[in-house]
Scaffold this active site. Structure first.
Site, mmCIF file in Angstrom:
data_model
loop_
_atom_site.group_PDB
_atom_site.id
_atom_site.type_symbol
_atom_site.label_atom_id
_atom_site.label_comp_id
_atom_site.label_asym_id
_atom_site.label_seq_id
_atom_site.Cartn_x
_atom_site.Cartn_y
_atom_site.Cartn_z
ATOM 1 N N CYS A 21 3.918 1.110 -2.344
ATOM 2 C CA CYS A 21 3.385 -0.004 -1.277
ATOM 3 C C CYS A 21 4.955 -1.125 -1.443
ATOM 4 C CB CYS A 21 2.720 -1.550 -1.947
ATOM 5 S SG CYS A 21 2.136 -2.718 -0.311
HETATM 6 N N1 MHO Z 1 -3.589 -2.291 0.801
HETATM 7 C C1 MHO Z 1 -3.047 -2.864 1.150
HETATM 8 C C2 MHO Z 1 -1.764 -1.871 1.556
HETATM 9 C C3 MHO Z 1 -0.910 -2.137 2.145
HETATM 10 S S1 MHO Z 1 0.753 -1.437 2.181
HETATM 11 C C4 MHO Z 1 2.000 -1.737 3.023
HETATM 12 C C5 MHO Z 1 -3.101 -2.675 3.282
HETATM 13 O O1 MHO Z 1 -4.328 -1.600 3.339
HETATM 14 O O2 MHO Z 1 -3.134 -4.091 3.146
HETATM 15 O O3 MHO Z 1 0.175 0.203 2.079
#
Ligand code: MHO
Length: 217
Positions: A21
Site C-alpha cells: 500500500c
Molecule cells: N485499505 C485501503 C487501501 C488503500 S491503498 C492506497 C483502501 O481500500 O482504501 O491501496
C-alpha cells in the site's frame, strides 16, 4: 513569520519502489534523511492512464527524489527490505518490486536481493524491473497521512492538489504524523521546516504517540 519549506533546490536522483500500500511507503520514505520529494503512482503495467479504481496491470509505487550526498541508493534499498516481508505472496497491486532507473541501480538492487535471500529459506517474491511509464495517483492519495490533518495542511499553506507532490515539508510531515523517522530525528531537523511553534508541537505529539507503531493501510 516562519515560512514552510516547500522548495529545496539541490540536485537529486530518482528511485522507485513498490512495497505494498503506497500510503505507507510514502510515509516511510518521506521521513528518511536525504529524501527531498515523494509522489505515489501506478507503474509496471501496460494499461494507459490507470486510476485507483481501474488499475489494470499496474502496481502501487512510490517515486522518490533523493539527494545522493545525504542518502545512498543502498540505504534506500535497506529501507525497502526492512519495510515489508519480501517473501509474502501479494496481488499485482501490492507486489514487491524495485524499478531501476539505470545500470548502477540495477546492479545494486540485484546484489541486495542476493544478500536478502541468504537471510531466509523462503523464496523472495521481489522483482527487479526497468522503469516504465509512471502515472501519478490521484491527488487524494498523495501524502495521504498528512491530508488526514486539515489543520496541518492549513498551517503549511497547502491545499490538496499538485503542490502536495512537489512540497518538501509535506513529504517530511507525511512521515512524521505516523511516527516515521522518530522523535530524535524530528527534534534535530524540525527547525529547518519553517513551522510555527504550535505546529511544531502538534506534529511532535503525533511522532511521540505513533513512533514504532505499524499502521495497516
Ligand atoms: N485499505 C485501503 C487501501 C488503500 S491503498 C492506497 C483502501 O481500500 O482504501 O491501496
Amino acid at each position: 513569520m516562519p515560512s514552510p519549506l516547500h522548495e529545496v533546490k539541490v540536485s537529486t536522483k530518482k528511485a522507485k519502489f513498490a512495497i505494498g500500500c503506497f500510503w505507507e511507503t510514502d510515509a516511510i520514505y518521506g521521513a528518511q534523511k536525504g529524501v527531498i520529494r515523494t509522489r505515489v503512482g501506478y507503474t509496471g503495467g501496460k494499461k494507459i492512464d490507470p486510476t485507483y479504481k481501474d488499475l489494470g496491470d499496474h502496481t502501487e509505487t512510490i517515486e522518490i527524489e533523493y539527494d545522493p550526498s545525504e542518502v545512498t541508493y543502498d540505504e534506500l534499498l535497506d529501507t525497502f527490505w526492512k519495510s515489508h516481508d519480501p517473501t509474502a505472496k501479494q496481488t499485482l497491486q501490492y507486489s514487491s518490486i524495485i524499478f531501476y532507473h539505470d545500470a548502477e541501480q540495477k546492479a545494486l538492487a540485484e546484489k541486495s536481493l542476493q544478500e536478502q535471500s541468504k537471510k531466509t529459506s523462503k523464496p523472495i517474491q521481489t522483482k527487479i524491473l526497468p522503469i516504465t511509464t509512471f502515472y501519478d495517483a490521484e491527488d487524494y492519495h498523495q501524502k495521504y497521512r498528512l491530508q488526514q490533518h486539515p489543520i496541518l495542511m492549513k498551517a503549511i499553506n497547502l491545499e490538496s492538489g499538485p503542490k502536495v507532490k512537489s512540497s518538501h515539508v509535506a513529504a517530511k510531515l507525511n512521515g512524521y504524523v505516523v511516527g516515521r523517522g522518530g522523535v530524535a530525528q524530528y527534534d534535530k531537523e524540525v527547525k529547518k521546516f519553517g513551522l510555527d511553534e504550535n505546529t511544531v508541537k502538534y506534529v511532535r505529539d503525533l511522532v511521540v504517540k505513533n513512533e514504532g507503531r505499524d499502521l495497516v493501510c
